[in-house]
Design an enzyme around this catalytic site. Structure first.
Site, PDB file in Angstrom:
ATOM      1  N   ALA A  83       0.811  -1.234   0.000  1.00 22.38           N
ATOM      2  CA  ALA A  83       0.000   0.000   0.000  1.00 22.38           C
ATOM      3  C   ALA A  83       0.841   1.280   0.000  1.00 22.38           C
ATOM      4  O   ALA A  83       0.285   2.372   0.107  1.00 22.38           O
ATOM      5  CB  ALA A  83      -1.010   0.037   1.157  1.00 22.38           C
ATOM      6  N   ALA A  84       2.163   1.162  -0.139  1.00 20.23           N
ATOM      7  CA  ALA A  84       2.994   2.373  -0.189  1.00 20.23           C
ATOM      8  C   ALA A  84       2.583   3.254  -1.369  1.00 20.23           C
ATOM      9  O   ALA A  84       2.434   4.476  -1.234  1.00 20.23           O
ATOM     10  CB  ALA A  84       4.467   2.001  -0.312  1.00 20.23           C
ATOM     11  N   GLY A  85       2.370   2.624  -2.536  1.00 16.24           N
ATOM     12  CA  GLY A  85       1.966   3.395  -3.723  1.00 16.24           C
ATOM     13  C   GLY A  85       0.596   4.023  -3.528  1.00 16.24           C
ATOM     14  O   GLY A  85       0.362   5.176  -3.906  1.00 16.24           O
ATOM     15  N   ASP A  86      -0.336   3.287  -2.917  1.00 21.05           N
ATOM     16  CA  ASP A  86      -1.688   3.819  -2.681  1.00 21.05           C
ATOM     17  C   ASP A  86      -1.627   5.024  -1.747  1.00 21.05           C
ATOM     18  O   ASP A  86      -2.320   6.029  -1.948  1.00 21.05           O
ATOM     19  CB  ASP A  86      -2.587   2.742  -2.050  1.00 21.05           C
ATOM     20  CG  ASP A  86      -2.705   1.515  -2.935  1.00 21.05           C
ATOM     21  OD1 ASP A  86      -2.633   1.668  -4.165  1.00 21.05           O
ATOM     22  OD2 ASP A  86      -2.853   0.399  -2.394  1.00 21.05           O
TER      23      ASP A  86
HETATM   24  O1  RIB Z   1      -1.591  -1.794  -3.383  1.00 16.56           O
HETATM   25  C1  RIB Z   1      -1.724  -2.729  -2.357  1.00 16.56           C
HETATM   26  C2  RIB Z   1      -2.961  -3.534  -2.530  1.00 16.56           C
HETATM   27  O2  RIB Z   1      -2.859  -4.277  -3.708  1.00 16.56           O
HETATM   28  C3  RIB Z   1      -3.223  -4.530  -1.446  1.00 16.56           C
HETATM   29  O3  RIB Z   1      -3.932  -4.006  -0.361  1.00 16.56           O
HETATM   30  C4  RIB Z   1      -3.946  -5.625  -2.168  1.00 16.56           C
HETATM   31  O4  RIB Z   1      -5.284  -5.698  -1.816  1.00 16.56           O
HETATM   32  C5  RIB Z   1      -3.779  -5.353  -3.648  1.00 16.56           C
HETATM   33  O5  RIB Z   1      -4.936  -4.899  -4.207  1.00 16.56           O
END
Ligand code: RIB
Length: 333
Positions: free
Chosen positions: A262-265
């Site tokens: 989730a770093a990119g998110d």
């Molecule tokens: O970007 C991370 C996410 O990628 C995770 O939480 C996983 O669910 C996938 O969708």
């Protein structure tokens, strides 16, 4: 004075099934892991939660299954304050899951992710028809590639037609049409996705990825309508190439990297929140890099995404000059 922006995330919900190990198994091999947990994830939901934890008003559109994972996924996003009135539950398809292996070795921590989209892939453009008029209420629309591509293209088209800025995070990497690129004001691939989508190399130089390569890749996307290209470069930070030239932001080092999931998110959500709130590009990048640094220092996707207060504290501790932590206070009101 910054404002609390209104952001629409059209994206995925997943339940992350996370195993940690000191060594990833090879083909046909079994290894003993060191831990297991579940955590709400999905690129769309993660980005929605990150924007909300930084103070944005966030609405999410998407689909879960009518099952325990779906209820847990919704609860996490709801608790962050995200409006879920545009989310539906599919009676017959299961909630999406992500199978995540976190390999923790003395050389570093890396993850491998397999997603099984489930109900995310039963969403159709017709489910989003409200966007044709309703999208005007938002400052930006965020999209990723964990929904059917016709849904992503339809959402981007409605937003673009209404003059609402669109951020496309092309992850996981998939072929991207010229039609979608023409609607993407912002495109945020990582370096591998950027090279794959453009077909151009991003070579490593002594100071990270070569600036000339980044310029060439940015020009390739610009020729297809992308106004700003935001490339995340892992430990080399990120680069924004667009209307105001090239800006680079270094990675914010943390004492311990627990899990890069989730770093990119986190980076994309924070950048969009900052930009829509009224920050200059350089300040939005600094906000994003400090937010993502906190995310990688913790385990799991949504449990690891920091709040505005936590990011302000890190900005103060690190003496960040690009963004004044006190200037972010209006986002908490
Ligand atoms: O970007 C991370 C996410 O990628 C995770 O939480 C996983 O669910 C996938 O969708």
């Amino acid at each position: 004075m910054l404002k609390r922006p209104h952001i629409l995330v059209v994206g995925s919900f997943m339940m992350d099934l996370i195993a940690t190990t000191e060594r990833a198994p090879g083909p046909g091999e079994t290894v003993a892991g060191t831990g297991f947990r579940t955590a709400p994830g999905g690129k769309g939901a993660n980005q929605a939660v990150q924007c909300a934890r930084l103070g944005a008003h966030v609405t999410m559109a998407g689909r879960v299954g009518d099952d325990a994972f779906g209820r847990e996924a919704l609860q996490s996003v709801r608790t962050a304050g995200v409006d879920l009135s545009r989310v539906t539950a599919d009676p017959s398809a299961p909630t999406g899951v992500a199978h995540i292996l976190v390999e923790d070795t003395p050389q570093g921590v890396q993850n491998r992710i397999t997603i099984v989209p489930g109900a995310n892939f039963t969403l159709t453009p017709a489910d989003l028809a409200w966007m044709e008029d309703g999208v005007r209420a938002f400052d930006m629309v965020l999209l990723q590639f964990e929904l059917p591509m016709d849904v992503v293209e339809a959402a981007a088209g409605w937003a673009h037609a209404a003059g609402v800025p669109v951020m496309v995070n092309p992850a996981p990497a998939a072929p991207i049409s010229d039609r979608l690129l023409a609607c993407a004001d912002y495109l945020s691939p990582n370096e591998h996705e950027a090279a794959l989508l453009s077909g151009l190399p991003l070579r490593a130089g002594p100071a990270g990825v070569e600036a000339a390569d980044l310029e060439r890749v940015a020009a390739w996307f610009r020729a297809r309508g992308v106004k700003e290209l935001l490339v995340t470069l892992g430990e080399n930070g990120a680069a924004l190439a667009g209307t105001q030239g090239m800006l680079r932001v270094p990675c914010v080092p943390m004492e311990r990297v627990a899990d890069p999931t989730a770093a990119g998110d986190s980076f994309v959500g924070a950048f969009c929140t900052g930009l829509c709130a009224g920050l200059e590009r350089e300040a939005a990048l600094a906000l994003a890099s400090h937010t993502a640094a906190l995310t990688v220092s913790r385990m799991g996707a949504q449990p690891s995404l920091p709040t505005l207060g936590e990011v302000q504290t890190l900005l103060r501790e690190r003496g960040c000059r690009s963004v004044d932590p006190a200037a972010l206070d209006p986002l908490a009101e």
